[in-house]
Design an enzyme around this catalytic site. Structure first.
Site, PDB file in Angstrom:
ATOM      1  N   GLY A 145       0.828  -1.194   0.000  1.00 31.35           N
ATOM      2  CA  GLY A 145       0.000   0.000   0.000  1.00 31.35           C
ATOM      3  C   GLY A 145       0.868   1.251   0.000  1.00 31.35           C
ATOM      4  O   GLY A 145       2.075   1.209   0.255  1.00 31.35           O
ATOM      5  N   CYS A 146       0.236   2.395  -0.268  1.00 22.80           N
ATOM      6  CA  CYS A 146       0.990   3.650  -0.370  1.00 22.80           C
ATOM      7  C   CYS A 146       1.531   4.098   0.981  1.00 22.80           C
ATOM      8  O   CYS A 146       2.720   4.420   1.108  1.00 22.80           O
ATOM      9  CB  CYS A 146       0.115   4.729  -1.002  1.00 22.80           C
ATOM     10  SG  CYS A 146      -1.524   4.917  -0.250  1.00 22.80           S
ATOM     11  N   PHE A 147       0.689   4.132   2.021  1.00 23.80           N
ATOM     12  CA  PHE A 147       1.172   4.498   3.346  1.00 23.80           C
ATOM     13  C   PHE A 147       2.246   3.538   3.850  1.00 23.80           C
ATOM     14  O   PHE A 147       3.274   3.984   4.379  1.00 23.80           O
ATOM     15  CB  PHE A 147       0.013   4.552   4.346  1.00 23.80           C
ATOM     16  CG  PHE A 147      -0.845   5.778   4.257  1.00 23.80           C
ATOM     17  CD1 PHE A 147      -0.300   7.055   4.384  1.00 23.80           C
ATOM     18  CD2 PHE A 147      -2.220   5.673   4.079  1.00 23.80           C
ATOM     19  CE1 PHE A 147      -1.100   8.188   4.311  1.00 23.80           C
ATOM     20  CE2 PHE A 147      -3.022   6.794   4.009  1.00 23.80           C
ATOM     21  CZ  PHE A 147      -2.460   8.057   4.132  1.00 23.80           C
TER      22      PHE A 147
END
Length: 342
Positions: A145-147
């Protein structure tokens, strides 16, 4: 030539894949799949691709013949197709969360359904590219995921070195609105978002167990962070500010060397010099992750600031980086874009 398909073709992740892959020297985009847009021209939805003569089609496993398929879909979609695709010898790179978590109960808690059987989960390699070495004989990549990408790249060197108190990690992260996708929501409606700044999914964001799982694997025991995401009225970018406490006396020079040693051979990680801290615009449109470091030698605490473009390094760019490594290519192939500035 590597032939690929993209599922979820009308979303931001898929369009970013098309933007990047059309300049990849050894990739041909054979299919762009979209259930809602099938038989429509891609330029009818995305006029910036008006020069591209690509038609959306519907995914039919029996008819698909290519080397790899990217799933840029919401969660709980990719898992329905993976067994049949893998049985056909097609590699899968999943940009959703279907294969990131190894515990079925935690997956159900955060994603609302049970994942595939454990035998399929075990085949998935978590593709945090700078921390993953095993790509031999891999058929399925769980793209982070991005985070988690921004946070884990910031924290991994410290966890591996065992120099911080793992019970005192705080991640305060901000994201641009493109991370929410193209679906209209009240939270991302312009009058609600503009001139506003808000925390969301407090204590229950689905990226929290992903961060905990990877850091626990690195540490060899359970690690639980305190993670809070915030929505910022900008289009692209993530800035993660990570707060840590050191277990023994360290200097900023020693910590900076730790990061330099860890990432010196990693072309997409840029460690900033002392008192030079990154901003999201400085990586926009690129696959870079820039990291800035501050150590308070009096209190023995540290602040690590990590920035990425959520649609590139946080999604499609890293997916291509993983694809390159799956097929034995230099990981930078097709990803040498300079950040767009200002």
């Amino acid at each position: 030539m590597i032939e690929v398909g993209i599922v979820g073709g009308s979303g931001y992740g898929a369009i970013e894949l098309i933007r990047l892959l059309q300049h990849h020297p050894v990739v041909h985009i054979k299919y762009v799949f979209s259930h809602s847009k099938q038989n429509e021209s891609i330029k009818g939805t995305f006029s910036h691709l008006y020069h591209k003569d690509i038609m959306f089609t519907e995914l039919d496993i029996a008819e698909v013949e290519c080397d790899a398929i990217f799933f840029a879909t919401p969660s709980n979609v990719c898992k329905k197709f993976v067994p049949d695709l893998l049985n056909k010898g097609i590699k899968v790179i999943d940009l959703s969360g279907d294969f990131r978590l190894q515990d079925p109960e935690i997956y159900r808690q955060y994603y609302g359904e049970y994942p595939l059987a454990q035998k399929w989960l075990k085949q998935a390699v978590y593709g945090l590219a700078e921390q993953q070495d095993n790509y031999q004989d891999v058929q399925l990549i769980a793209n982070p995921g991005c985070f988690p990408t921004a946070s884990l790249l910031a924290l991994s060197p410290l966890i591996k070195a065992g120099v911080i108190d793992e019970e005192q990690i705080i991640i305060d992260a901000k994201t641009g609105v493109s991370g929410a996708g193209r679906t209209i929501k009240q939270q991302t409606h312009f009058p609600e978002l503009n001139e506003n700044f808000q925390a969301y999914a407090i204590g229950k964001h689905k990226h929290t167990p992903e961060i905990n799982q990877f850091l626990s694997q690195l540490a060899g025991h359970e690690v639980k962070v305190r993670f809070t995401p915030h929505l910022v009225p900008m289009t692209r970018g993530i800035l993660a500010t990570c707060y840590v406490s050191f277990k023994r006396p360290v200097t900023e020079e020693a910590i900076r060397k730790l990061y330099q040693d860890e990432y010196d051979s990693k072309p997409f990680i840029r460690i900033r010099s002392s008192n030079n801290f990154p901003a999201t615009k400085e990586v926009s449109g690129s696959n870079f992750c820039d990291i800035g470091l501050y150590v308070d030698e009096t209190s023995q605490t540290g602040i690590i600031i990590s920035v990425i473009d959520n649609l590139v390094k946080g999604a499609s760019g890293q997916a291509i980086q993983n694809m390159n490594r799956l097929f034995g290519l230099n990981e930078q192939t097709g990803l040498n874009q300079t950040p767009v500035y200002p």
